[in-house]
Design a protein around this motif. Structure first.
Motif, short mmCIF file in Angstrom:
data_model
loop_
_atom_site.label_atom_id
_atom_site.label_comp_id
_atom_site.label_asym_id
_atom_site.label_seq_id
_atom_site.Cartn_x
_atom_site.Cartn_y
_atom_site.Cartn_z
N HIS A 70 49.70 -0.93 29.31
CA HIS A 70 50.02 -2.35 29.26
C HIS A 70 50.20 -2.84 27.82
O HIS A 70 51.22 -3.42 27.49
CB HIS A 70 48.93 -3.15 29.97
CG HIS A 70 49.14 -4.62 29.96
ND1 HIS A 70 50.10 -5.23 30.74
CD2 HIS A 70 48.55 -5.59 29.26
CE1 HIS A 70 50.07 -6.53 30.50
NE2 HIS A 70 49.14 -6.77 29.60
N LEU A 80 48.32 -10.30 30.05
CA LEU A 80 47.36 -9.60 30.91
C LEU A 80 47.17 -10.37 32.22
O LEU A 80 47.17 -9.78 33.30
CB LEU A 80 46.03 -9.42 30.19
CG LEU A 80 44.93 -8.73 30.98
CD1 LEU A 80 45.35 -7.34 31.43
CD2 LEU A 80 43.64 -8.68 30.16
N ALA A 83 50.14 -9.83 34.45
CA ALA A 83 50.16 -8.49 35.03
C ALA A 83 49.17 -8.37 36.18
O ALA A 83 49.46 -7.75 37.22
CB ALA A 83 49.86 -7.44 33.96
#
Length: 88
Positions: A70, A80, A83
Motif C-alpha cells: 500500500h 489508508l 483502501a
C-alpha cells in the motif's frame, strides 16, 4: 470489534524496525485509522528475518492492506482509510 481479512488475519501489516522514527509515525497513523474503522493491524520487525531485510530494508516502514503493498516511508491516513473502506 476488530475485523480481519478473508484469511482471518489482520488487514493491515506494517513492516518496520525498532528505533525507526518514520516507523513510529506510521504506527501512530495506522493505529488511529484502524481504531476508527474497527480494523486490526500487525507489526513485523524486519530485523528478525534476512529475507525481510532484503525486501524492505530501504523502504521501511512498508504498509500492506489485505496482503497488497500500500505505502512505504509514510502512511497517508486518507489513502489508508479509503483502501480499508473500499475493500471491506
Amino acid at each position: 470489534m476488530t475485523s480481519s481479512g478473508p484469511d482471518g488475519k489482520a488487514r493491515v501489516t506494517v513492516y518496520m524496525r525498532p528505533g525507526c522514527h518514520l516507523c513510529d509515525v506510521a504506527r501512530d497513523v495506522v493505529d488511529a485509522v484502524c481504531a476508527e474503522l474497527g480494523e486490526s493491524f500487525e507489526e513485523i520487525d524486519i530485523d528478525s528475518d534476512p529475507q525481510l531485510q532484503a525486501a524492505y530494508g530501504e523502504e521501511i516502514p512498508v504498509t500492506l492492506v489485505d496482503g497488497r503493498r500500500h505505502d512505504f516511508w509514510r502512511v497517508d491516513p486518507q489513502r489508508l482509510r479509503a483502501a480499508l473502506t473500499q475493500q471491506a
